[in-house]
Design a protein around this motif. Sequence first.
Motif, PDB file in Angstrom:
ATOM      1  N   LYS A  95     -37.365  -7.338 -37.931  1.00  0.00           N
ATOM      2  CA  LYS A  95     -37.770  -7.531 -36.544  1.00  0.00           C
ATOM      3  C   LYS A  95     -37.962  -6.189 -35.843  1.00  0.00           C
ATOM      4  O   LYS A  95     -37.360  -5.186 -36.207  1.00  0.00           O
ATOM      5  CB  LYS A  95     -36.732  -8.376 -35.797  1.00  0.00           C
ATOM      6  CG  LYS A  95     -36.714  -9.835 -36.212  1.00  0.00           C
ATOM      7  CD  LYS A  95     -35.897 -10.676 -35.260  1.00  0.00           C
ATOM      8  CE  LYS A  95     -35.986 -12.153 -35.614  1.00  0.00           C
ATOM      9  NZ  LYS A  95     -35.226 -13.003 -34.668  1.00  0.00           N
ATOM     10  N   LYS A  96     -38.794  -6.199 -34.824  1.00  0.00           N
ATOM     11  CA  LYS A  96     -39.056  -4.989 -34.063  1.00  0.00           C
ATOM     12  C   LYS A  96     -37.832  -4.646 -33.215  1.00  0.00           C
ATOM     13  O   LYS A  96     -37.259  -5.516 -32.553  1.00  0.00           O
ATOM     14  CB  LYS A  96     -40.275  -5.188 -33.164  1.00  0.00           C
ATOM     15  CG  LYS A  96     -40.691  -3.945 -32.407  1.00  0.00           C
ATOM     16  CD  LYS A  96     -41.943  -4.216 -31.576  1.00  0.00           C
ATOM     17  CE  LYS A  96     -42.350  -2.967 -30.793  1.00  0.00           C
ATOM     18  NZ  LYS A  96     -43.576  -3.222 -29.987  1.00  0.00           N
ATOM     19  N   ILE A  98     -35.516  -3.386 -30.110  1.00  0.00           N
ATOM     20  CA  ILE A  98     -35.653  -3.451 -28.658  1.00  0.00           C
ATOM     21  C   ILE A  98     -34.788  -2.362 -28.030  1.00  0.00           C
ATOM     22  O   ILE A  98     -33.819  -1.893 -28.625  1.00  0.00           O
ATOM     23  CB  ILE A  98     -35.238  -4.832 -28.112  1.00  0.00           C
ATOM     24  CG1 ILE A  98     -33.758  -5.118 -28.422  1.00  0.00           C
ATOM     25  CG2 ILE A  98     -36.136  -5.923 -28.665  1.00  0.00           C
ATOM     26  CD1 ILE A  98     -33.228  -6.391 -27.772  1.00  0.00           C
ATOM     27  N   ARG A 120     -33.581  -7.009 -23.278  1.00  0.00           N
ATOM     28  CA  ARG A 120     -34.513  -8.077 -22.917  1.00  0.00           C
ATOM     29  C   ARG A 120     -35.341  -8.485 -24.125  1.00  0.00           C
ATOM     30  O   ARG A 120     -35.756  -7.632 -24.912  1.00  0.00           O
ATOM     31  CB  ARG A 120     -35.443  -7.644 -21.779  1.00  0.00           C
ATOM     32  CG  ARG A 120     -34.749  -7.553 -20.418  1.00  0.00           C
ATOM     33  CD  ARG A 120     -35.692  -7.164 -19.300  1.00  0.00           C
ATOM     34  NE  ARG A 120     -34.998  -7.129 -18.028  1.00  0.00           N
ATOM     35  CZ  ARG A 120     -34.849  -8.167 -17.208  1.00  0.00           C
ATOM     36  NH1 ARG A 120     -35.396  -9.346 -17.549  1.00  0.00           N
ATOM     37  NH2 ARG A 120     -34.186  -8.069 -16.085  1.00  0.00           N
ATOM     38  N   ILE A 121     -35.556  -9.788 -24.251  1.00  0.00           N
ATOM     39  CA  ILE A 121     -36.452 -10.348 -25.265  1.00  0.00           C
ATOM     40  C   ILE A 121     -37.566 -11.068 -24.527  1.00  0.00           C
ATOM     41  O   ILE A 121     -37.301 -12.013 -23.771  1.00  0.00           O
ATOM     42  CB  ILE A 121     -35.708 -11.315 -26.206  1.00  0.00           C
ATOM     43  CG1 ILE A 121     -34.581 -10.593 -26.955  1.00  0.00           C
ATOM     44  CG2 ILE A 121     -36.675 -11.948 -27.187  1.00  0.00           C
ATOM     45  CD1 ILE A 121     -33.776 -11.490 -27.867  1.00  0.00           C
ATOM     46  N   VAL A 122     -38.784 -10.591 -24.708  1.00  0.00           N
ATOM     47  CA  VAL A 122     -39.962 -11.072 -23.965  1.00  0.00           C
ATOM     48  C   VAL A 122     -39.653 -11.232 -22.480  1.00  0.00           C
ATOM     49  O   VAL A 122     -40.029 -12.226 -21.841  1.00  0.00           O
ATOM     50  CB  VAL A 122     -40.514 -12.401 -24.568  1.00  0.00           C
ATOM     51  CG1 VAL A 122     -41.047 -12.179 -25.956  1.00  0.00           C
ATOM     52  CG2 VAL A 122     -39.444 -13.500 -24.585  1.00  0.00           C
ATOM     53  N   GLY A 123     -38.973 -10.226 -21.942  1.00  0.00           N
ATOM     54  CA  GLY A 123     -38.678 -10.197 -20.524  1.00  0.00           C
ATOM     55  C   GLY A 123     -37.445 -10.956 -20.096  1.00  0.00           C
ATOM     56  O   GLY A 123     -37.021 -10.855 -18.936  1.00  0.00           O
TER      57      GLY A 123
END
Length: 285
Positions: A95-96, A98, A120-123
């Motif tokens: 996974k990328k 963060i 945060r994950i997708v905001g």
Amino acid sequence: MLWIAIVLIALAIIVMYLAIPGGRLWKQYLTDVKSSLTETNRQRSIQSIFTEDYVAELPALLRQHIINGGYMGKPFMDNMLIYFHNTKFRMSAGKKPIKIKFMQVNFANRPDRHAFLTGRIVGIPLQAKDSVLDGFGSMTGVLAKQFQLFRSTGAEMDQGQLITALADAVYMPSLFLQEYVSWTVVDSCTVEGEISWKGVTAKGRFTFDNNGNIIRFDTNDRYMDENGKGSSLVPWYVTYSDYKEQNGYFQPGSVSVNWMLPDGDDTYFVSDHIDVQYSIDEAIL
């Protein structure tokens, strides 16, 4: 258009709630830290100083690390608050990573350790608490401060958190001198530590450079947690680099944390701006 106004107000409230620090997991984290502070303060004895006599029984490599770090002549630290800034974290291999904020409080009289992650994950706000409190380890992840993503407890977590506390002692060498830790010299650049608490024991090896600074910690006694879906023993190591003077001590300025997987190493935590404070009380949190 009253309904539009109501929706907008509701969205604004949700955004404000998500933006404000805190939440149930953070409150639990503070409760755990304060519990450790209360108990270790109760156990506190006369303040000791790092002297040649106190460190005489440690392996020569550990003594040199303490000398190099500028700890000699200074008080033993009861605990440490450590902030990892400019940090990237990978939830799982592939996974990328963060960007996160990461802090932890470690203790010396007993190997309690309390870490807290925010990102945060997708905001959407992500929080995680990674703790061992008097021998009981746990890891909890929460999304949007409300929805539990995972929670892991049990013997595997107890052991994993315990060995992590030993690795963290690079920044808190008073732990090297505790009765629950023992040492074996492996070779001219390696020392193995064994940490035992509440019936749980784990081992790890510190590797030193030619100047006597710790540059790596390896263990086979840490379980890799799959976000609460199970765990297995996987070789785990930490690297310490970019030693520099900070707050009167000579300490690693960069850290990376890694799993050794069959397909290659997974570096899942990297930080190159580290701030350490010693012997704190709850007022600083």
